[in-house]
Design an enzyme around this catalytic site. Structure first.
Site, PDB file in Angstrom:
ATOM      1  CB  SER A  26      -8.431   0.715   5.468  1.00  0.00           C
ATOM      2  OG  SER A  26      -9.114   1.914   5.274  1.00  0.00           O
ATOM      3  CB  SER A  72      -8.145   3.591   2.565  1.00  0.00           C
ATOM      4  OG  SER A  72      -7.317   2.986   3.536  1.00  0.00           O
ATOM      5  CE  LYS A  91      -3.939   1.926   2.583  1.00  0.00           C
ATOM      6  NZ  LYS A  91      -4.825   1.751   3.759  1.00  0.00           N
TER       7      LYS A  91
HETATM    8  N1  GLN Z   1     -13.207   4.064   5.863  1.00  0.00           N
HETATM    9  C1  GLN Z   1     -12.686   4.491   7.123  1.00  0.00           C
HETATM   10  C2  GLN Z   1     -12.329   5.955   7.034  1.00  0.00           C
HETATM   11  O1  GLN Z   1     -12.589   6.530   6.049  1.00  0.00           O
HETATM   12  C3  GLN Z   1     -11.520   3.658   7.516  1.00  0.00           C
HETATM   13  C4  GLN Z   1     -10.289   3.987   6.782  1.00  0.00           C
HETATM   14  C5  GLN Z   1      -9.128   3.161   7.227  1.00  0.00           C
HETATM   15  O2  GLN Z   1      -9.277   2.133   7.877  1.00  0.00           O
HETATM   16  N2  GLN Z   1      -7.944   3.652   6.895  1.00  0.00           N
HETATM   17  O3  GLN Z   1     -11.818   6.516   7.931  1.00  0.00           O
END
Ligand code: GLN
Length: 487
Positions: free
Chosen positions: A180, A156, A81
């Site tokens: 994410s 994400s 990532k």
């Molecule tokens: N979707 C969640 C957010 O927007 C989690 C994102 C994540 O785990 N990095 O914060």
């Protein structure tokens, strides 16, 4: 066999390498070629450098021929990532701010992968600074779901999940602050694990919300996830929140026979808003465990309703503080102005995208004087209640099973204009981060549109081995993980 290499998981590839049936260079080439064939449709990678990866593969082959192989990941490609620092490689964080930045050092997880001979393969797309649930907030590109290109891969870590599902890499690292790793794994039909907070070093992970962030593995199978977890876990002096807990040898424990367990099903996770097809798939997975002699117990986690509001106070507060360092002075993007205040504010307004700005504003607001007690402090107290819900539940059950997400993947564009709808898609995942416990998502079915459905398994602190064993028992009697996305 050699034209189908990209269909194989890491553990299978590792066996073939060990038996000298294939070389790491051939393996790495197979994934590079597969990526070149499919990437126009998927767009999972922000960048990759095939020569850099092939050089690592050849080094692995040399080690093997000299009898100096480092471990089971030696010669296996791992996609990263683009939020995790890898020396001399781009580190964009999905942001214009970091567009031309190259990392001067390795994250601890990257150093560990190098030490074990893994082939670092490509930088994977994400929502900007990991803020999002669809990868649509990447400043560079939208990643498409390999099961249907009109749908999001989740986020994400959408690039990580899509690349694994598309056969572009056998393994990928993601990060999980509120879901994410697990939600994109569910949307793309792969396995993804958020480890216990402190299990994996965060050194070299660009911080979003430091009390919630964890790096974790994604792979096609439970065993692959176990392999990658073993490679990256462990105490690290560079991360004061990393814990000195022994790393169990999970891959070799997967086939052990399981004693009957108690599985809790939290009522609140099956309420309004859950898609009927997701419910059916989860119930049938629960039925499978019951038929194998495990006890199913319905119970309550009464504070679930507060999980989203608490998460979006705590996460934004930490994000606003963490992102203060992006001032246009220390990092790449700098707007050309004479006056320092203008440099700060212009660099930030040009460098950050709309979702990141929204988080910074929310986070600054909940921390501001007069609001701090009413918002941030109160959220911390409710966070404790949520954590206690889990601790209480684990006094009477070994695991909790829930859907990973209330829906299957949604269409690209469906939620990107509505932040609240996007935030609500994290309803089942954020609590594990708030509590710090490990959570795993595995494929457990498909919808009538042929989109994958994920089962989430949660356990007490440091129960990764047990979670993976439970998941393995399901996987070995179903074919969901071996189905191929129709690319
Ligand atoms: N979707 C969640 C957010 O927007 C989690 C994102 C994540 O785990 N990095 O914060």
């Amino acid at each position: 066999m050699k034209d189908q290499v990209y269909l194989l998981g890491a553990s299978e590839l590792s066996r073939l390498l060990r038996e000298r049936k294939i070389s790491s260079e051939e393996v790495t080439r197979a994934f590079i070629e597969r990526t070149e064939q499919t990437e126009e449709r998927i767009r999972a990678f922000i960048s990759y450098d095939a020569e850099y990866s092939l050089a690592q593969a050849r080094a692995s082959d040399r080690r093997r021929s000299e009898g100096k192989t480092q471990g089971s990941l030696d010669g296996i490609p791992v996609g990263i990532k683009d939020l995790i620092a890898e020396k001399d490689q781009p580190l964009t964080c999905g942001s214009r701010f970091m567009e031309h930045f190259r990392s001067p050092y390795d994250a601890t997880v990257i150093q560990k992968l190098r030490d074990q001979g893994a082939v670092l393969w490509g930088r994977l797309n994400l929502d900007e600074f990991a803020m999002g649930s669809s990868t649509e907030h990447s400043a560079f590109q939208v990643t498409h779901n390999p099961w249907n290109p009109d749908y999001v891969p989740g986020g994400s870590s959408g690039g990580s999940a899509a690349a694994v599902a598309a056969g572009q890499t056998p393994l990928a690292l993601g990060s999980d602050t509120g879901g994410s790793i697990r939600q994109p794994a569910a949307f793309c039909g792969v396995c993804g694990l958020k480890p216990t907070y402190g299990r994996v070093s965060r050194y070299g992970l660009s911080a979003f919300a430091s009390s919630l962030d964890q790096i974790g593995p994604l792979g096609r199978t439970v065993e692959d996830v176990a392999l990658l977890l073993r490679a990256i876990a462990g105490h690290d002096g560079q991360d004061s929140s990393s814990l000195r807990e022994e790393v169990p040898d999970t891959p070799s424990a997967l086939r052990e026979k399981l004693s009957p367990k108690r599985i809790g099903i939290p009522r609140e996770y099956f309420a309004e808003g859950l898609e009927a097809e997701v419910r059916t798939a989860i119930e049938s997975a629960i039925g499978f465990y019951r038929s194998r002699g495990h006890t199913i117990v319905e119970l309550s986690l009464p504070h679930l309703d507060y999980a989203i509001p608490v998460y979006y106070v705590v996460a934004t507060a930490e994000a606003a503080s963490n992102l203060a360092r992006f001032d246009g002075i220390r990092y790449t993007r700098r707007s050309a102005h004479r006056n320092a205040i203008d440099v700060y504010s212009r660099s930030r307004s040009e460098g950050f995208g709309p979702e990141v700005k929204r988080r910074i504003m929310l986070g600054t607001y909940v921390l501001s004087s007069g609001y701090y007690e009413a918002q941030y402090l109160r959220a911390q107290k409710v966070r404790t209640l949520i954590r206690q819900d889990f601790l209480e539940a684990f006094k009477s059950v070994d695991f909790l099973f829930t859907p990973t997400s209330p829906s299957t993947a949604f269409k690209i564009g469906d939620k990107s204009a509505n932040p609240l709808a996007m935030y609500l898609s994290d309803i089942y995942t954020v609590s594990a981060n708030l509590a710090g416990i490990p959570a795993l998502s595995i494929p457990c079915g498909f919808s009538s549109r042929n989109l994958p459905i994920g089962l989430q398994l949660l356990g007490p602190f440091f129960s990764e081995k047990d979670l993976l064993q439970m998941a393995y028992a399901f996987e070995s009697e179903h074919d969901f993980s071996s189905r191929q996305a129709p690319l």
